[in-house]
Write a protein that holds these residues in place. Structure first.
Motif, PDB file in Angstrom:
ATOM      1  N   SER A 167      16.297 -25.358  14.576  1.00  0.00           N
ATOM      2  CA  SER A 167      17.911 -24.521  14.173  1.00  0.00           C
ATOM      3  C   SER A 167      18.668 -24.865  14.975  1.00  0.00           C
ATOM      4  O   SER A 167      18.786 -24.406  16.624  1.00  0.00           O
ATOM      5  CB  SER A 167      17.506 -22.997  13.878  1.00  0.00           C
ATOM      6  OG  SER A 167      16.381 -22.330  13.001  1.00  0.00           O
ATOM      7  N   ASP A 173      16.822 -24.718  18.654  1.00  0.00           N
ATOM      8  CA  ASP A 173      16.233 -24.407  19.540  1.00  0.00           C
ATOM      9  C   ASP A 173      14.721 -25.222  19.286  1.00  0.00           C
ATOM     10  O   ASP A 173      14.929 -25.749  18.667  1.00  0.00           O
ATOM     11  CB  ASP A 173      15.804 -22.669  18.748  1.00  0.00           C
ATOM     12  CG  ASP A 173      15.621 -22.669  17.531  1.00  0.00           C
ATOM     13  OD1 ASP A 173      14.804 -24.207  17.088  1.00  0.00           O
ATOM     14  OD2 ASP A 173      15.632 -21.347  16.909  1.00  0.00           O
ATOM     15  N   ASP A 174      13.521 -24.715  19.730  1.00  0.00           N
ATOM     16  CA  ASP A 174      12.214 -24.803  19.335  1.00  0.00           C
ATOM     17  C   ASP A 174      12.140 -25.345  18.155  1.00  0.00           C
ATOM     18  O   ASP A 174      11.068 -26.085  17.556  1.00  0.00           O
ATOM     19  CB  ASP A 174      11.102 -24.362  20.124  1.00  0.00           C
ATOM     20  CG  ASP A 174      11.438 -23.956  21.522  1.00  0.00           C
ATOM     21  OD1 ASP A 174      12.076 -24.532  22.316  1.00  0.00           O
ATOM     22  OD2 ASP A 174      11.500 -22.995  21.999  1.00  0.00           O
ATOM     23  N   ARG A 175      12.220 -24.481  16.897  1.00  0.00           N
ATOM     24  CA  ARG A 175      12.455 -24.522  15.918  1.00  0.00           C
ATOM     25  C   ARG A 175      12.852 -25.846  14.943  1.00  0.00           C
ATOM     26  O   ARG A 175      13.143 -25.943  13.700  1.00  0.00           O
ATOM     27  CB  ARG A 175      11.684 -23.207  15.408  1.00  0.00           C
ATOM     28  CG  ARG A 175      11.040 -22.264  15.796  1.00  0.00           C
ATOM     29  CD  ARG A 175      10.942 -21.055  14.704  1.00  0.00           C
ATOM     30  NE  ARG A 175      10.884 -20.550  15.995  1.00  0.00           N
ATOM     31  CZ  ARG A 175      11.670 -18.485  15.336  1.00  0.00           C
ATOM     32  NH1 ARG A 175      12.104 -18.943  14.330  1.00  0.00           N
ATOM     33  NH2 ARG A 175      11.924 -17.922  16.552  1.00  0.00           N
TER      34      ARG A 175
END
Length: 94
Positions: A85, A81-83
């Motif tokens: 993760s 994901d964008d973070r």
């Protein structure tokens, strides 16, 4: 036998490369209940003695015996994901 998507292979290789350890480092999947319907995933330095080792495009996945049976006809996919993760998903092989 469990197969890996291209995304899963790439992410598993990246996780293994980031972990301190040997060249045998890979992702270990083990079942967490007696029905083998829930799993835990973690980076491992090497497979356990009874683990089935699956290799795909340089990625190594270690399956404990219960997980190996339950995931025999499955495909492992992974997304980032964008973070940063990682999420793993298991689907049916086509």
């Amino acid at each position: 036998m469990l197969t890996l998507t291209e995304n899963a292979s790439t992410i598993v290789k990246t996780l293994a490369a980031q972990a301190p350890g040997s060249d045998d480092t890979g992702l270990r999947i083990s079942s967490t209940n007696e029905e083998h319907t829930a799993f835990s995933v973690g980076v491992a330095d090497a497979p356990e003695p009874m683990d089935l080792v699956v290799e795909s495009e340089g990625a190594r996945v270690f399956l404990e015996p219960g997980a190996a049976v339950a995931l025999d006809d499955k495909v492992l996919d992974a997304t980032l994901d964008d973070r940063g993760s990682v999420s793993f998903a298991i689907g049916l092989a086509e």
